[in-house]
Design an enzyme around this catalytic site. Structure first.
Site, PDB file in Angstrom:
ATOM      1  N   GLN A  54       1.751  -6.451  -3.453  1.00  0.00           N
ATOM      2  CA  GLN A  54       2.364  -6.614  -2.134  1.00  0.00           C
ATOM      3  C   GLN A  54       3.699  -5.871  -2.068  1.00  0.00           C
ATOM      4  O   GLN A  54       3.842  -4.866  -2.718  1.00  0.00           O
ATOM      5  CB  GLN A  54       2.496  -8.099  -1.753  1.00  0.00           C
ATOM      6  CG  GLN A  54       1.151  -8.784  -1.562  1.00  0.00           C
ATOM      7  CD  GLN A  54       0.423  -9.102  -2.857  1.00  0.00           C
ATOM      8  OE1 GLN A  54       0.977  -9.705  -3.755  1.00  0.00           O
ATOM      9  NE2 GLN A  54      -0.812  -8.681  -2.978  1.00  0.00           N
TER      10      GLN A  54
ATOM     11  N   ARG B  48      -5.318   0.163   8.610  1.00  0.00           N
ATOM     12  CA  ARG B  48      -3.903  -0.221   8.497  1.00  0.00           C
ATOM     13  C   ARG B  48      -3.163   0.199   9.765  1.00  0.00           C
ATOM     14  O   ARG B  48      -3.436   1.270  10.324  1.00  0.00           O
ATOM     15  CB  ARG B  48      -3.276   0.457   7.284  1.00  0.00           C
ATOM     16  CG  ARG B  48      -3.879  -0.014   5.973  1.00  0.00           C
ATOM     17  CD  ARG B  48      -3.338   0.791   4.785  1.00  0.00           C
ATOM     18  NE  ARG B  48      -3.927   0.342   3.530  1.00  0.00           N
ATOM     19  CZ  ARG B  48      -4.069   1.113   2.446  1.00  0.00           C
ATOM     20  NH1 ARG B  48      -3.663   2.360   2.462  1.00  0.00           N
ATOM     21  NH2 ARG B  48      -4.608   0.625   1.350  1.00  0.00           N
TER      22      ARG B  48
ATOM     23  N   LYS C   1       1.833   2.017  -5.186  1.00  0.00           N
ATOM     24  CA  LYS C   1       2.374   1.431  -6.423  1.00  0.00           C
ATOM     25  C   LYS C   1       1.450   1.699  -7.600  1.00  0.00           C
ATOM     26  O   LYS C   1       1.892   1.971  -8.712  1.00  0.00           O
ATOM     27  CB  LYS C   1       2.559  -0.093  -6.259  1.00  0.00           C
ATOM     28  CG  LYS C   1       3.509  -0.468  -5.138  1.00  0.00           C
ATOM     29  CD  LYS C   1       3.590  -1.974  -4.951  1.00  0.00           C
ATOM     30  CE  LYS C   1       2.330  -2.577  -4.353  1.00  0.00           C
ATOM     31  NZ  LYS C   1       2.093  -2.227  -2.937  1.00  0.00           N
TER      32      LYS C   1
ATOM     33  N   ASP D  22       0.805  -1.217   0.000  1.00  0.00           N
ATOM     34  CA  ASP D  22       0.000   0.000   0.000  1.00  0.00           C
ATOM     35  C   ASP D  22       0.841   1.273   0.000  1.00  0.00           C
ATOM     36  O   ASP D  22       0.445   2.297   0.556  1.00  0.00           O
ATOM     37  CB  ASP D  22      -0.975   0.002   1.201  1.00  0.00           C
ATOM     38  CG  ASP D  22      -1.843  -1.243   1.197  1.00  0.00           C
ATOM     39  OD1 ASP D  22      -2.243  -1.663   0.099  1.00  0.00           O
ATOM     40  OD2 ASP D  22      -2.106  -1.796   2.279  1.00  0.00           O
TER      41      ASP D  22
ATOM     42  N   GLY E  41      -4.709  -4.330  -3.623  1.00  0.00           N
ATOM     43  CA  GLY E  41      -5.704  -3.286  -3.822  1.00  0.00           C
ATOM     44  C   GLY E  41      -4.966  -2.005  -4.130  1.00  0.00           C
ATOM     45  O   GLY E  41      -4.155  -1.545  -3.337  1.00  0.00           O
ATOM     46  N   HIS E  42      -5.194  -1.469  -5.320  1.00  0.00           N
ATOM     47  CA  HIS E  42      -4.518  -0.237  -5.714  1.00  0.00           C
ATOM     48  C   HIS E  42      -5.561   0.828  -6.009  1.00  0.00           C
ATOM     49  O   HIS E  42      -6.455   0.612  -6.821  1.00  0.00           O
ATOM     50  CB  HIS E  42      -3.686  -0.452  -6.978  1.00  0.00           C
ATOM     51  CG  HIS E  42      -2.794  -1.654  -6.906  1.00  0.00           C
ATOM     52  ND1 HIS E  42      -1.786  -1.777  -5.976  1.00  0.00           N
ATOM     53  CD2 HIS E  42      -2.757  -2.786  -7.639  1.00  0.00           C
ATOM     54  CE1 HIS E  42      -1.177  -2.926  -6.154  1.00  0.00           C
ATOM     55  NE2 HIS E  42      -1.744  -3.577  -7.145  1.00  0.00           N
TER      56      HIS E  42
HETATM   57  P1  GDP Z   1      -0.725   0.243  -3.592  1.00  0.00           P
HETATM   58  O1  GDP Z   1      -1.361  -1.002  -3.112  1.00  0.00           O
HETATM   59  O2  GDP Z   1       0.746   0.282  -3.358  1.00  0.00           O
HETATM   60  O3  GDP Z   1      -1.074   0.577  -5.019  1.00  0.00           O
HETATM   61  O4  GDP Z   1      -1.307   1.424  -2.696  1.00  0.00           O
HETATM   62  P2  GDP Z   1      -2.851   1.651  -2.270  1.00  0.00           P
HETATM   63  O5  GDP Z   1      -3.575   2.194  -3.446  1.00  0.00           O
HETATM   64  O6  GDP Z   1      -3.392   0.459  -1.580  1.00  0.00           O
HETATM   65  O7  GDP Z   1      -2.670   2.746  -1.139  1.00  0.00           O
HETATM   66  C1  GDP Z   1      -2.096   3.983  -1.395  1.00  0.00           C
HETATM   67  C2  GDP Z   1      -3.151   5.086  -1.129  1.00  0.00           C
HETATM   68  O8  GDP Z   1      -2.501   6.337  -1.039  1.00  0.00           O
HETATM   69  C3  GDP Z   1      -4.161   5.264  -2.243  1.00  0.00           C
HETATM   70  O9  GDP Z   1      -5.394   5.601  -1.653  1.00  0.00           O
HETATM   71  C4  GDP Z   1      -3.620   6.413  -3.073  1.00  0.00           C
HETATM   72  O10 GDP Z   1      -4.650   7.149  -3.726  1.00  0.00           O
HETATM   73  C5  GDP Z   1      -2.972   7.247  -2.015  1.00  0.00           C
HETATM   74  N1  GDP Z   1      -1.779   7.991  -2.440  1.00  0.00           N
HETATM   75  C6  GDP Z   1      -0.791   7.599  -3.283  1.00  0.00           C
HETATM   76  N2  GDP Z   1       0.187   8.515  -3.316  1.00  0.00           N
HETATM   77  C7  GDP Z   1      -0.177   9.503  -2.461  1.00  0.00           C
HETATM   78  C8  GDP Z   1       0.438  10.720  -2.021  1.00  0.00           C
HETATM   79  O11 GDP Z   1       1.541  11.085  -2.411  1.00  0.00           O
HETATM   80  N3  GDP Z   1      -0.254  11.458  -1.086  1.00  0.00           N
HETATM   81  C9  GDP Z   1      -1.473  11.084  -0.602  1.00  0.00           C
HETATM   82  N4  GDP Z   1      -2.059  11.864   0.297  1.00  0.00           N
HETATM   83  N5  GDP Z   1      -2.058   9.943  -0.992  1.00  0.00           N
HETATM   84  C10 GDP Z   1      -1.430   9.170  -1.902  1.00  0.00           C
HETATM   85  P1  IMO Z   2      -0.967  -4.292  -2.205  1.00  0.00           P
HETATM   86  O1  IMO Z   2      -0.578  -4.812  -3.557  1.00  0.00           O
HETATM   87  C1  IMO Z   2      -0.982  -4.847   2.118  1.00  0.00           C
HETATM   88  C2  IMO Z   2      -1.063  -8.996   3.572  1.00  0.00           C
HETATM   89  C3  IMO Z   2      -2.313  -9.445   4.291  1.00  0.00           C
HETATM   90  C4  IMO Z   2      -1.721 -10.459   5.251  1.00  0.00           C
HETATM   91  C5  IMO Z   2      -0.614 -11.110   4.409  1.00  0.00           C
HETATM   92  C6  IMO Z   2      -1.042 -12.432   3.782  1.00  0.00           C
HETATM   93  O2  IMO Z   2      -2.258  -3.514  -2.214  1.00  0.00           O
HETATM   94  O3  IMO Z   2       0.163  -3.541  -1.576  1.00  0.00           O
HETATM   95  P2  IMO Z   2      -2.653 -13.045   1.766  1.00  0.00           P
HETATM   96  O4  IMO Z   2      -4.114 -12.814   1.580  1.00  0.00           O
HETATM   97  O5  IMO Z   2      -1.801 -12.408   0.714  1.00  0.00           O
HETATM   98  O6  IMO Z   2      -2.300 -14.474   1.986  1.00  0.00           O
HETATM   99  O7  IMO Z   2      -2.302 -12.300   3.159  1.00  0.00           O
HETATM  100  O8  IMO Z   2      -0.289 -10.180   3.391  1.00  0.00           O
HETATM  101  N1  IMO Z   2      -1.298  -8.432   2.229  1.00  0.00           N
HETATM  102  C7  IMO Z   2      -1.230  -7.122   1.940  1.00  0.00           C
HETATM  103  N2  IMO Z   2      -1.021  -6.048   2.734  1.00  0.00           N
HETATM  104  N3  IMO Z   2      -1.121  -4.676   0.788  1.00  0.00           N
HETATM  105  C8  IMO Z   2      -1.299  -5.733  -0.029  1.00  0.00           C
HETATM  106  O9  IMO Z   2      -1.306  -5.622  -1.370  1.00  0.00           O
HETATM  107  C9  IMO Z   2      -1.408  -7.024   0.543  1.00  0.00           C
HETATM  108  N4  IMO Z   2      -1.604  -8.281   0.039  1.00  0.00           N
HETATM  109  C10 IMO Z   2      -1.520  -9.115   1.078  1.00  0.00           C
HETATM  110  O10 IMO Z   2      -2.930  -8.377   4.967  1.00  0.00           O
HETATM  111  O11 IMO Z   2      -1.076  -9.796   6.314  1.00  0.00           O
HETATM  112 MG    MG Z   3      -2.835  -1.642  -1.778  1.00  0.00          MG
END
Ligand code: GDP
Ligand code: IMO
Ligand code: MG
Length: 428
Positions: free
Chosen positions: A223, A304, A16, A13, A40-41
């Site tokens: 991840q 988180r 990416k 998270d 989840g992105h």
């Molecule tokens: P990922 O799984 O690595 O793609 O990240 P997620 O999408 O799960 O979580 C990142 C969250 O931060 C998302 O809600 C993005 O919209 C938000 N985000 C990304 N870059 C920035 C930033 O520079 N500032 C803020 N405030 N939010 C950001």
């Molecule tokens: P993104 O791509 C954050 C965590 C789960 C759990 C562990 C194992 O959005 O960064 P699983 O269901 O994969 O067997 O769970 O990994 N986990 C993540 N945490 N971001 C993710 O993906 C994750 N994908 C799995 O919360 O601790």
């Molecule tokens: Mg994510």
């Protein structure tokens, strides 16, 4: 300028999806190489917000060929629901390619994921419950079902039968669940076969040809480094290879084609699920990071866990992945503090170390050693160059850069595409 990897430096998270989307218009292929719908992105484009799970974030850029690589595990129902959701919002998904070698997640693996967690009790991992672990176990155990099996019903039936001899033992005898029949699994999978057929390809061949033409291939990791099954905080990890080595295996391209490894790191750290987390905050600061950073899971909605930036983790990610560039995200969230702690090392049972502890026990015992940097207390969401940042924000970034093992080439100052400071071209 062939293959570029984008991956997570921490526990996921990091942003990416946003980084991939940012590079989208300049790449020809975006490949998801590991994981499944545990990811989840969130990508924000103008007024629109997209939540992606199984599809690579590059799907939002017209003209890019999105690829689901062999290293991914696919829940077919989720795949088509995601495609339909995007199509109904006007996103063209018709170019999507799916590897014939990718594994599918049958529903019995979702069931097993959940019951195993329940039976683990206090030793649970906190998985997303999507069947990821059991499906990768099946792959290693050589009883997995692959995309290509859906196109030969006789083979599919044999494979499902083989898998169920093991699964039904587990489900019935160990976990008190009902036995599953071959017919119900075969039917559940075959429902999707005809819709899937035109997308299926030898994606390693497609990508090999693309690289030979000098097309730009972006490999998008799900991840992150510390959730990697080999290099993460095992057993509190996911079941796939989320590091740069996994990018090659999971896409079927050679390590020699990688020219850039871009690691995404938050300006602080979050983690979902169980496991050690040295800088975790249990106080008001943690609550404030969660609220200001909107730190709730895109996939499960779970809050988180939040903590301060951890330099040993960043340096570890730089080393394990051969990181060429960091993208530091969410710097804007830190604007609310007068003083910002940064973890520069650990005290592990009375001994100071600057590296990640070698053992799980050591990791659980690691107490962060902090240095404190002055905050800036100013809205930075409008900054578009380093010069626009307040001096203390620049000093914070420089402090992290000097110690994290690779240059910081871009800085996120807000969720939208535009809210990014590009310090150095990431694709040049
Ligand atoms: P990922 O799984 O690595 O793609 O990240 P997620 O999408 O799960 O979580 C990142 C969250 O931060 C998302 O809600 C993005 O919209 C938000 N985000 C990304 N870059 C920035 C930033 O520079 N500032 C803020 N405030 N939010 C950001
Ligand atoms: P993104 O791509 C954050 C965590 C789960 C759990 C562990 C194992 O959005 O960064 P699983 O269901 O994969 O067997 O769970 O990994 N986990 C993540 N945490 N971001 C993710 O993906 C994750 N994908 C799995 O919360 O601790
Ligand atoms: Mg994510």
């Amino acid at each position: 300028m062939p293959a570029v990897v984008v991956l997570g430096a921490q526990w996921g998270d990091e942003g990416k999806g946003k980084a991939t989307d940012l590079l989208g218009s300049r790449v020809d292929y975006v490949v998801k190489f590991n994981g499944g719908n545990n990811a989840g992105h969130t990508v924000v484009i103008g007024e629109e917000k997209y939540a992606l799970h199984l599809l690579p974030s590059g799907i939002l850029t017209p003209g890019v060929v999105p690829v689901i690589g062999n290293g991914v595990v696919i829940d077919l129902g989720v795949l088509f629901a995601e495609i339909d959701g995007l199509e109904s919002r006007g996103v063209d998904t018709s170019q999507l390619l799916v590897s014939a070698n990718a594994h599918v997640i049958p529903s019995y693996n979702r069931t097993l994921d959940k019951v195993i967690e329940r039976f683990l009790g206090s030793r649970r991992i906190g998985t997303t419950g999507r069947g990821i672990g059991p499906t990768y176990s099946d792959k290693m155990n050589r009883v997995g079902i692959r995309v290509q099996d859906l196109f030969d019903e006789k083979i599919l039936r044999q494979k499902v039968e083989g898998a169920l001899t093991q699964k039904n033992h587990l489900l019935v005898k160990a976990y008190n669940r009902r036995a599953i029949t071959v017919d119900e699994v075969v039917d559940e999978l075959l429902v999707h076969a005809e819709r899937l057929r035109p997308m299926v390809a030898d994606t390693a061949l497609v990508l090999g040809d693309a690289l030979a033409r000098d097309d730009v291939v972006l490999l998008e990791g799900g991840q992150a480094t510390l959730l990697d099954v080999d290099h993460g905080t095992y057993p509190f990890v996911t079941s796939s290879s989320a590091t740069a080595g996994g990018a090659c295996t999971g896409a079927g391209i050679p390590p020699t084609s990688l020219t850039r490894v871009i690691a995404i790191a938050k300006a602080y750290i979050t983690r979902v699920g169980e496991g050690p987390f040295p800088t975790e905050l249990f106080d008001e600061d943690g609550e404030r990071l969660r609220t200001l950073g909107h730190e709730f899971g895109t996939t499960t909605g779970r809050p988180r866990r939040c903590g301060w930036y951890d330099i040993p983790i960043a340096r570890y990610a730089a080393r394990i992945n051969g990181v060429t560039d960091f993208v530091l995200t969410k710097l804007d969230v830190l604007s609310a503090w007068d003083r910002i702690p940064v973890c520069v090392g650990y005290d592990v049972d009375g001994e100071r170390t600057d590296e990640l502890p070698m053992t799980q026990t050591g990791f659980h015992h690691a107490v962060p050693v902090y240095e404190y940097l002055p905050g800036w207390r100013e809205d930075i969401t409008g900054a578009r160059s380093v010069a626009d940042l307040p001096a203390n924000a620049r000093a914070y970034v420089e402090f992290l850069e000097e110690r994290s093992g690779a240059p910081i080439s871009a800085i996120g100052v807000g969720p939208s595409r535009e809210a990014t400071i590009v310090v150095r071209d990431l694709l040049d």
